[in-house]
Design a protein around this motif. Structure first.
Motif, PDB file in Angstrom:
ATOM      1  N   TYR A  48      15.755  59.939  76.583  1.00 13.29           N
ATOM      2  CA  TYR A  48      15.915  59.355  76.093  1.00 13.29           C
ATOM      3  C   TYR A  48      15.572  58.267  76.509  1.00 13.29           C
ATOM      4  O   TYR A  48      14.779  57.824  77.942  1.00 13.29           O
ATOM      5  CB  TYR A  48      17.412  58.698  76.652  1.00 13.29           C
ATOM      6  CG  TYR A  48      18.698  60.282  75.359  1.00 13.29           C
ATOM      7  CD1 TYR A  48      18.501  59.982  74.746  1.00 13.29           C
ATOM      8  CD2 TYR A  48      18.304  61.102  76.438  1.00 13.29           C
ATOM      9  CE1 TYR A  48      19.370  60.689  74.040  1.00 13.29           C
ATOM     10  CE2 TYR A  48      20.082  62.439  75.407  1.00 13.29           C
ATOM     11  CZ  TYR A  48      20.086  61.790  74.725  1.00 13.29           C
ATOM     12  OH  TYR A  48      20.894  62.895  74.325  1.00 13.29           O
ATOM     13  N   HIS A  57      20.353  49.497  73.303  1.00 13.73           N
ATOM     14  CA  HIS A  57      19.789  51.236  72.570  1.00 13.73           C
ATOM     15  C   HIS A  57      19.346  52.261  73.019  1.00 13.73           C
ATOM     16  O   HIS A  57      19.140  52.085  73.816  1.00 13.73           O
ATOM     17  CB  HIS A  57      18.830  50.560  71.207  1.00 13.73           C
ATOM     18  CG  HIS A  57      18.430  48.907  70.544  1.00 13.73           C
ATOM     19  ND1 HIS A  57      19.247  48.947  69.262  1.00 13.73           N
ATOM     20  CD2 HIS A  57      18.827  48.184  71.470  1.00 13.73           C
ATOM     21  CE1 HIS A  57      19.713  47.981  69.420  1.00 13.73           C
ATOM     22  NE2 HIS A  57      18.586  47.322  70.122  1.00 13.73           N
ATOM     23  N   ILE A  81      17.811  55.434  72.448  1.00 14.05           N
ATOM     24  CA  ILE A  81      17.132  56.431  71.472  1.00 14.05           C
ATOM     25  C   ILE A  81      16.564  57.244  72.159  1.00 14.05           C
ATOM     26  O   ILE A  81      16.066  57.967  73.231  1.00 14.05           O
ATOM     27  CB  ILE A  81      16.302  55.314  71.245  1.00 14.05           C
ATOM     28  CG1 ILE A  81      16.622  53.815  70.534  1.00 14.05           C
ATOM     29  CG2 ILE A  81      15.152  55.877  70.370  1.00 14.05           C
ATOM     30  CD1 ILE A  81      15.822  52.774  71.618  1.00 14.05           C
ATOM     31  N   SER A  94      11.438  58.308  69.051  1.00 17.94           N
ATOM     32  CA  SER A  94      12.007  56.985  69.490  1.00 17.94           C
ATOM     33  C   SER A  94       9.789  56.749  68.862  1.00 17.94           C
ATOM     34  O   SER A  94       9.341  55.581  69.438  1.00 17.94           O
ATOM     35  CB  SER A  94      11.144  56.905  70.984  1.00 17.94           C
ATOM     36  OG  SER A  94      10.297  58.472  70.958  1.00 17.94           O
ATOM     37  N   LEU A 112       8.926  52.940  68.290  1.00 19.71           N
ATOM     38  CA  LEU A 112       9.316  52.300  69.974  1.00 19.71           C
ATOM     39  C   LEU A 112       8.464  51.123  69.748  1.00 19.71           C
ATOM     40  O   LEU A 112       7.119  51.932  70.477  1.00 19.71           O
ATOM     41  CB  LEU A 112       9.918  52.967  70.695  1.00 19.71           C
ATOM     42  CG  LEU A 112      10.467  52.511  71.689  1.00 19.71           C
ATOM     43  CD1 LEU A 112      12.485  50.755  71.151  1.00 19.71           C
ATOM     44  CD2 LEU A 112      11.298  52.896  72.450  1.00 19.71           C
ATOM     45  N   SER A 155      15.865  53.053  63.366  1.00 13.20           N
ATOM     46  CA  SER A 155      17.166  53.394  63.410  1.00 13.20           C
ATOM     47  C   SER A 155      16.746  55.194  62.997  1.00 13.20           C
ATOM     48  O   SER A 155      16.039  55.685  63.076  1.00 13.20           O
ATOM     49  CB  SER A 155      17.613  52.770  61.923  1.00 13.20           C
ATOM     50  OG  SER A 155      16.794  52.568  60.513  1.00 13.20           O
ATOM     51  N   VAL A 214      19.458  57.394  67.231  1.00 12.26           N
ATOM     52  CA  VAL A 214      19.544  55.967  67.628  1.00 12.26           C
ATOM     53  C   VAL A 214      20.749  55.637  67.486  1.00 12.26           C
ATOM     54  O   VAL A 214      22.013  55.506  66.555  1.00 12.26           O
ATOM     55  CB  VAL A 214      18.412  55.441  67.219  1.00 12.26           C
ATOM     56  CG1 VAL A 214      18.582  53.438  67.427  1.00 12.26           C
ATOM     57  CG2 VAL A 214      16.967  55.501  67.390  1.00 12.26           C
ATOM     58  N   THR A 221      23.635  52.109  68.573  1.00 12.21           N
ATOM     59  CA  THR A 221      23.443  50.781  69.024  1.00 12.21           C
ATOM     60  C   THR A 221      24.560  50.159  70.079  1.00 12.21           C
ATOM     61  O   THR A 221      25.975  50.660  68.770  1.00 12.21           O
ATOM     62  CB  THR A 221      22.695  49.913  68.376  1.00 12.21           C
ATOM     63  OG1 THR A 221      21.695  50.318  68.203  1.00 12.21           O
ATOM     64  CG2 THR A 221      22.881  48.288  68.864  1.00 12.21           C
TER      65      THR A 221
END
Length: 218
Positions: A24, A110, A112, A117, A120, A128, A132, A134
């Motif tokens: 992550y 966040h 992710i 990613s 990213l 999104s 992901v 938030t």
């Protein structure tokens, strides 16, 4: 924020519910709360709307320097954003989070998953998708300033500093906020906990009713 400086107090979170074996990224962005600009009214000791917000600034995302890491690694530590820096310089090319002074903002954390990613980037909106998640906490909303508008707050921060004498001596020729941001390591805010379902489990349950994310504050 006349130049780049660290956000004080720094935000710290504790994360649970990750797949220990998945990889992550952890990231933070800071978004406007509304479309207003504010000013501090001394005689009433409160913030008042002073007009419309300034034009939007380029999006910036702070990717935690411990990324990429396993879910097990993230869950075994307190994730601190004490290295995140803010600036009001719209031409900043150092990757700092760009904000307008005297505006209200909400930090967002966040989580992710690696396979989500690809988009990213420090200079793009956070991607999104199901991988992901938030989180934001209403109590972390803040107003950006170049110097503290309330002297009692300045005194509170100084009083919490075990090196207060050195702070006063070295900070006389600087604004209160600049000196505090450079010497704030003595104090740590409460840890916030991000709790949600295992991403892997969520994938297996696609097609079923989406379960609510759970957030708990330590």
């Amino acid at each position: 924020m006349p130049r780049a400086g660290r956000m004080f107090p720094a935000m710290r979170v504790k994360i649970t519910g990750l797949d220990p074996h998945q990889q992550y990224y952890i990231a933070m962005d800071i978004v406007p709360v509304d479309n207003k600009r504010y000013r501090y009214v001394y005689h009433s000791s409160k913030w008042m709307v002073a007009g419309n917000a300034d034009s939007p600034v380029p999006p910036r995302v702070y990717i935690h320097p411990d990324s990429l890491a396993s879910g097990d690694t993230w869950m075994r530590q307190v994730v601190s954003f004490d290295k995140l820096k803010l600036t009001n310089n719209e031409l900043d090319d150092q990757g700092h989070i760009i904000l307008h002074s005297m505006h209200k903002y909400q930090p967002r954390v966040h989580v992710i998953r690696k396979d989500f990613s690809s988009d990213l980037s420090p200079t793009k909106p956070v991607p999104s998708g199901d991988g992901v998640k938030t989180f934001n906490f209403p109590e972390t909303v803040f107003t950006t300033v170049t110097a503290y508008q309330n002297q009692q707050i300045t005194r509170l921060k100084i009083d919490r500093n075990p090196f207060a004498k050195g702070f006063r001596d070295s900070g006389r020729n600087r604004t209160g906020l600049e000196a505090i941001m450079e010497t704030y390591a003595f104090w740590r805010p409460p840890v916030r906990t991000l709790t949600f379902e295992d991403f892997t489990t969520m994938q297996k349950q696609q097609g079923e009713q989406t379960k609510s994310m759970q957030r708990a504050v330590e």
